[in-house]
Design an enzyme around this catalytic site. Structure first.
Site, short mmCIF file in Angstrom:
data_model
loop_
_atom_site.label_atom_id
_atom_site.label_comp_id
_atom_site.label_asym_id
_atom_site.label_seq_id
_atom_site.Cartn_x
_atom_site.Cartn_y
_atom_site.Cartn_z
CB ILE A 187 -0.98 -0.02 1.20
CG1 ILE A 187 -2.09 1.01 1.01
CG2 ILE A 187 -0.26 0.19 2.51
CD1 ILE A 187 -3.32 0.73 1.86
CD GLU A 243 0.12 -5.57 6.09
OE1 GLU A 243 1.06 -6.38 6.28
OE2 GLU A 243 -0.59 -5.60 5.07
CG ASP A 275 -6.84 -2.94 7.33
OD1 ASP A 275 -6.19 -3.12 6.28
OD2 ASP A 275 -7.09 -1.82 7.78
CG ASP A 333 -3.36 -7.78 2.54
OD1 ASP A 333 -4.05 -8.27 3.43
OD2 ASP A 333 -2.38 -7.03 2.76
N GLY A 379 0.57 -5.03 1.47
CA GLY A 379 -0.66 -5.15 0.68
C GLY A 379 -0.51 -6.12 -0.49
#
Ligand SMILES: Cc1cc2nc3c(=O)[nH]c(=O)nc-3n(C[C@H](O)[C@H](O)[C@H](O)COP(=O)(O)OP(=O)(O)OC[C@H]3O[C@@H](n4cnc5c(N)ncnc54)[C@H](O)[C@@H]3O)c2cc1C
Ligand code: SF4
Length: 698
Positions: free
Chosen positions: A493, A572, A580, A552, A549
């Site tokens: 991210i 993270e 999340d 993810d 990310g």
């Protein structure tokens, strides 16, 4: 019909929510008229009827602000569906009430029920949270020139007047919203649902005081004399005639009057329950005229046209086809019909001669950098009806911010190459952060911010979702590869995006700020889930680093492959947050809970061989080139199989992950009961017997 209009009729009634029911307005336009024309049945007020699996209302990719100009049927349909999806919609209308032309239509005897559609949409506005701004005109429009030029008119004497006498002015108390204000309020997309303006036919004397438009009659209630000629015998011409022929209570609101008019014997004393019809004396003599030759009213609905024609015939309306209009003057309307010149001595001439799109705002909005979508009459006035307006509003709302529609995609992708970056979102702008290509049934989605280590910024999150929606909707795309441009797959991210999020979610109320943040997280999760929602298999090809990310993201792919230089890290925890957007939920199912916990608690970097050992990746290739080649070979093998069955396999394995074995077995039994007997099954058997490769449809 009521259940086509609203399949939840019974539930809503039982729950005491009658005001939420979408009511059948008895138009027959999309149900019986379709049936008799051999078309798929649907419903004017509910275009999803019989199209429930084709028109899907999915969550919006973000809570982007959308401005809708015009609260007629098209604007209402769009605004309420877009808001239902989660867009932040503001609906502007210059009028004092919602409904556009439906407010005029509901004045016509027999069309009073059109009010119910507006009642329904009014409630939907409330339920979906659309911000409604009535008495608000958007843009400052130079008034439409009233003079019309007719260079080829036969009877144009020097200085003839061709200006219509009706006014297009707006109430001076109406507020204005300028285009600059739309921009400053953060709107990037504007939906123009501004409808139509009546067409002014180029007839000499059109500016005469006895000339009125249908709006003067139906909307503004201007006085109309005892003899009237109506120019134009389309739906509005018939409706205006019907309106002018009735006085007092409408027969559709007075049962006794209705039965008398249609000769229904409610006492059953007469044979067949029929008595001679009793028609009230008409208050006017009416001529209904059309330029076209052929039957007057031929274009009316298959199952309702006869009613309108009979009603007018019963009231002695003179219907004339093949009319040439020569001029209008104090004597009346001068016409030629069947080669004969006639003067219709009338008090008024009412113009019902079609409509033109009202979309003057389009160019100004585009010049201000806004993306403009046209729907309803603003898009196309010819053959316009509410069926098209409502359907178009719904279709735009479900497709908004999605990549090109299936219909835009090539029917078969074999040998069709779409150059990277050339696939357009919403048909206009190329993707900023991805390159997308489709070759030999294989879609390749490449993260493309190499100078920023492919960090996932806001645009990339949105575009990933759009790209996978596009893969899902494009028949020619049978399988997808996800890869990264430059030195590494992704650094995860974009931290700048996270820091900028504060402004986006800020609200005076603490709870609302928190709620906004929750919504942002759900939106980001939804982006990644789009890989799982995509019915086609997704293969992630990872080279270099894949961080935060990125983990993810790859956890949502069907399979993962990497090159020997790949490294992974669930980062993270090191920036002080709990991951999340999916790693903690999906990774334990891929590599086991113990290892997932270790990696998430420690943020320990691990390499390609460890990733292979823990079964995060299926295979490790020596180099990036070998990785891309190897993954493409696997994708090619998948693309050659039955696409229908591959989609079934993905559905079943994804379902099995989140359900018990018994549930999965039950599901596949139902699935195959529906899909097993396919052309693909037959083709696979024939190919096998003929010792040839099978050829499947997309
Ligand atoms: C008498 C009559 C009978 C009809 N009967 C039928 C029928 O039986 N069946 C059928 O299918 N259709 C019927 N129609 C047609 C139907 O009403 C239209 O096709 C439909 O309303 C078109 O919808 P729309 O949303 O495109 O535009 P409209 O309904 O014209 O709505 C446009 C809206 O935009 C607003 N607007 C325009 N410019 C601005 C601006 N700059 N700022 C803010 N607001 C603006 C207007 O105030 C208006 O409310 C009938 C129409 C009439 C007049
Ligand atoms: S098309 Fe018209 S008549 Fe048919 S179900 Fe829908 S609203 Fe009712």
């Amino acid at each position: 019909r009521p259940f086509l209009a609203d399949p939840l009729f019974v539930q809503k009634a039982a729950a005491g929510k009658a005001d939420e029911i979408n009511t059948c307005i008895g138009c027959n336009q999309a149900c019986l008229d379709h049936t008799f024309a051999g078309k798929v049945t649907s419903c004017l007020v509910n275009p999803r009827a019989c199209h429930e699996t084709l028109i899907n209302i999915t969550p919006a990719p973000s809570r982007e602000r959308i401005a809708v100009v015009g609260a007629g049927p098209a604007g209402l349909s769009f605004a309420t569906t877009a808001a239902q999806r989660g867009f932040d919609v503001t609906l502007f209308d210059a009028a004092t009430e919602i409904g556009g032309q439906f407010n005029i239509a509901k004045q016509v005897p027999g069309k009073e029920e059109f009010f119910e559609t507006l009642r329904y949409f009014g409630k939907q506005i409330e339920l979906t949270g659309v911000t409604l701004q009535l008495k608000t005109k958007v843009g400052v429009i130079a008034s439409r020139p009233n003079r019309v030029s007719i260079p080829h008119a036969e009877h144009e004497p020097c200085g003839a007047d061709f200006s219509p006498p009706w006014s297009t002015e707006v109430d001076p108390t109406t507020s204005r919203v300028s285009i600059e204000e739309l921009v400053s309020r953060g709107f990037k997309q504007v939906v123009l649902a501004t409808g139509v303006t009546p067409r002014t036919p180029p007839i000499e004397g059109i500016g005469h005081a006895k000339v009125l438009s249908y709006l003067d009659v139906l909307r503004d209630k201007k006085p109309v004399g005892k003899t009237v000629a109506l120019i134009g015998a389309g739906g509005i011409g018939f409706d205006t005639a019907e309106y002018l022929l009735h006085e007092g209570t409408s027969p559709s609101l007075d049962k006794a009057k209705f039965f008398a008019e249609w000769g229904v014997d409610t006492s059953y004393a007469e044979r067949g329950g029929l008595t001679p019809a009793h028609i009230d004396k008409s208050p006017r003599k009416i001529y209904l005229l059309q330029r076209k030759t052929g039957k007057v009213g031929d274009g009316l609905g298959k199952t309702t046209g006869w009613i309108h024609r009979t009603s007018l015939k019963n009231r002695h309306v003179e219907m004339l086809a093949g009319v040439t209009y020569r001029r209008i003057d104090d004597a009346g309307l001068h016409i030629t019909v069947n080669g004969e010149e006639r003067t219709l001595v009338v008090d008024n001439v009412v113009i019902c001669a079609g409509q033109e799109p009202q979309r003057e705002l389009q160019a100004e909005l585009q010049a201000a950098g806004l993306q403009v979508h046209l729907i309803g009459g603003a898009d196309e006035a010819a053959e316009l009806d509410a069926k098209r307006a409502i359907k178009q509003g719904l279709e735009l709302a479900v497709a908004l911010a999605a990549a090109p529609k299936a219909a835009d995609a090539p029917a078969s992708a074999a040998c069709v190459t779409i150059a990277a970056g050339s696939i357009q979102k919403n048909g206009t702008t190329p993707f900023e952060t991805l390159t997308v290509s489709l070759v030999d049934h294989i879609a390749t989605i490449r993260l493309n911010r190499p100078d920023k280590a492919n960090a996932m910024n806001l645009a990339m999150w949105h575009e990933i979702c759009q790209a996978f929606q596009w893969v899902d909707a494009t028949p020619g795309a049978r399988v997808a590869i996800l890869e990264g441009e430059g030195k590494l797959f992704t650094s995860g991210i974009d931290l700048q995006m996270m820091m900028g999020m504060g402004d986006q979610i800020q609200n005076d109320c603490e709870a609302r700020t928190r709620e906004n943040l929750r919504q942002v997280i759900l939106d980001l999760q939804d982006t990644l889930t789009s890989l799982e929602r995509c019915r086609k298999p997704v293969l992630a090809a990872i080279h270099g680093a894949c961080i935060g990310g990125g983990i993810d993201l790859i956890c949502c792919a069907d399979m993962r492959y990497c090159s020997a230089d790949a490294s992974f890290c669930i980062k993270e925890i090191d920036i002080g947050m709990t991951a999340d957007v999916g790693t903690l939920q999906r990774l334990p199912k891929l590599i086991g809970e113990g290892m997932a916990r270790e990696l998430a608690y420690t943020a320990r970097k691990f390499d390609a061989s460890e990733a292979l050992q823990m079964k995060l990746v299926n295979r490790v290739f020596d180099t990036r080139e070998a990785l891309l080649k190897g993954v493409r070979e696997i994708a090619t093998t998948i693309a050659a199989k039955s696409p229908l069955s591959i989609r079934g396999v993905k559905e079943m394995i994804s379902y099995a992950r989140d359900h018990t074995v018994a549930d999965g077995l039950n599901y596949v039994a139902t699935w195959n009961a529906a899909m097993l007997l396919s052309n693909d099954l037959q083709e696979a058997m024939m190919a096998n017997m003929g010792k040839r490769p099978p050829e499947f449809k997309d």
